[in-house]
Structures are given as structure tokens and as C-alpha cells.
Design a protein around this motif. Structure first.
Motif, mmCIF file in Angstrom:
data_model
loop_
_atom_site.group_PDB
_atom_site.id
_atom_site.type_symbol
_atom_site.label_atom_id
_atom_site.label_comp_id
_atom_site.label_asym_id
_atom_site.label_seq_id
_atom_site.Cartn_x
_atom_site.Cartn_y
_atom_site.Cartn_z
ATOM 1 N N ILE A 88 41.195 -9.597 54.509
ATOM 2 C CA ILE A 88 40.705 -10.978 54.556
ATOM 3 C C ILE A 88 41.662 -11.854 55.355
ATOM 4 O O ILE A 88 41.239 -12.692 56.152
ATOM 5 N N GLY A 89 42.942 -11.651 55.174
ATOM 6 C CA GLY A 89 43.939 -12.416 55.914
ATOM 7 C C GLY A 89 43.878 -12.155 57.398
ATOM 8 O O GLY A 89 44.024 -13.072 58.215
ATOM 9 N N ASN A 90 43.624 -10.916 57.773
ATOM 10 C CA ASN A 90 43.556 -10.571 59.193
ATOM 11 C C ASN A 90 42.237 -10.996 59.834
ATOM 12 O O ASN A 90 42.195 -11.354 61.007
ATOM 13 N N LEU A 91 41.159 -10.931 59.086
ATOM 14 C CA LEU A 91 39.842 -11.210 59.654
ATOM 15 C C LEU A 91 39.322 -12.607 59.334
ATOM 16 O O LEU A 91 38.365 -13.057 59.963
ATOM 17 N N GLY A 92 39.921 -13.282 58.400
ATOM 18 C CA GLY A 92 39.416 -14.585 57.976
ATOM 19 C C GLY A 92 39.401 -15.627 59.078
ATOM 20 O O GLY A 92 38.422 -16.347 59.262
ATOM 21 N N PRO A 112 39.440 -15.258 62.527
ATOM 22 C CA PRO A 112 38.416 -15.032 63.566
ATOM 23 C C PRO A 112 36.994 -15.272 63.061
ATOM 24 O O PRO A 112 36.157 -15.797 63.789
ATOM 25 N N ILE A 113 36.731 -14.930 61.816
ATOM 26 C CA ILE A 113 35.398 -15.175 61.254
ATOM 27 C C ILE A 113 35.157 -16.675 61.150
ATOM 28 O O ILE A 113 34.080 -17.162 61.502
ATOM 29 N N ALA A 114 36.126 -17.419 60.679
ATOM 30 C CA ALA A 114 35.977 -18.874 60.543
ATOM 31 C C ALA A 114 35.753 -19.527 61.903
ATOM 32 O O ALA A 114 34.890 -20.404 62.048
ATOM 33 N N SER A 163 34.485 -18.088 64.575
ATOM 34 C CA SER A 163 33.162 -17.667 65.046
ATOM 35 C C SER A 163 32.056 -18.482 64.387
ATOM 36 O O SER A 163 31.121 -18.927 65.057
ATOM 37 N N VAL A 164 32.152 -18.693 63.088
ATOM 38 C CA VAL A 164 31.144 -19.480 62.380
ATOM 39 C C VAL A 164 31.147 -20.915 62.889
ATOM 40 O O VAL A 164 30.090 -21.501 63.144
ATOM 41 N N TYR A 165 32.312 -21.478 63.078
ATOM 42 C CA TYR A 165 32.423 -22.853 63.588
ATOM 43 C C TYR A 165 31.765 -22.975 64.956
ATOM 44 O O TYR A 165 30.985 -23.900 65.209
ATOM 45 N N LEU A 166 32.059 -22.036 65.850
ATOM 46 C CA LEU A 166 31.493 -22.089 67.194
ATOM 47 C C LEU A 166 29.980 -21.877 67.178
ATOM 48 O O LEU A 166 29.245 -22.521 67.932
ATOM 49 N N LEU A 167 29.492 -20.993 66.321
ATOM 50 C CA LEU A 167 28.053 -20.777 66.223
ATOM 51 C C LEU A 167 27.326 -22.014 65.710
ATOM 52 O O LEU A 167 26.242 -22.353 66.190
ATOM 53 N N VAL A 168 27.923 -22.715 64.754
ATOM 54 C CA VAL A 168 27.307 -23.930 64.232
ATOM 55 C C VAL A 168 27.253 -25.000 65.316
ATOM 56 O O VAL A 168 26.242 -25.680 65.491
ATOM 57 N N ARG A 169 28.321 -25.141 66.055
ATOM 58 C CA ARG A 169 28.341 -26.129 67.149
ATOM 59 C C ARG A 169 27.343 -25.753 68.231
ATOM 60 O O ARG A 169 26.644 -26.607 68.767
ATOM 61 N N LEU A 170 27.276 -24.487 68.565
ATOM 62 C CA LEU A 170 26.359 -24.024 69.601
ATOM 63 C C LEU A 170 24.915 -24.235 69.177
ATOM 64 O O LEU A 170 24.067 -24.601 69.989
#
Length: 50
Positions: free
Chosen positions: A9-13, A15-17, A19-26
Motif C-alpha cells: 500500500i505504501g509503494n502503490l498508494g 501512484p494510485i492516488a 492516477s485517480v486525481y488525474l482521471l477525475v480532472r480529465l
């Protein structure tokens, strides 16, 4: 097992956050673009009908 899960979770959290932020903006920008294209199409159709 818990350490592995927390480490993953620490390593992937982050990049996932991001990605979600950019997808919401897009998604918001795509909605505005879709509305603009629809408006342009309506104006063109009205112009051709005259």
C-alpha cells in the motif's frame, strides 16, 4: 503478511492516488469538451438549415 500488505500500500498508494486525481480532472474536461462539440454541432445544423 501485514508488513507485506502495508509495504505494498505504501509503494502503490501514491501512484494510485495521482492516477485517480488525474482521471477525475480529465473526466470534467471531457464533459466540457463534449458540451462544446454538441453546441458547435447545433450551430452548424442551424446554419445549414437557413
Amino acid at each position: 503478511m501485514n508488513n507485506d500488505l502495508l509495504n505494498m500500500i505504501g509503494n502503490l498508494g501514491f501512484p494510485i492516488a495521482v492516477s485517480v486525481y488525474l482521471l477525475v480532472r480529465l473526466e470534467g474536461k471531457l464533459e466540457v469538451l463534449t458540451q462544446s462539440i454538441n453546441n458547435l454541432s447545433n450551430v452548424i445544423n442551424k446554419s445549414n438549415a437557413s
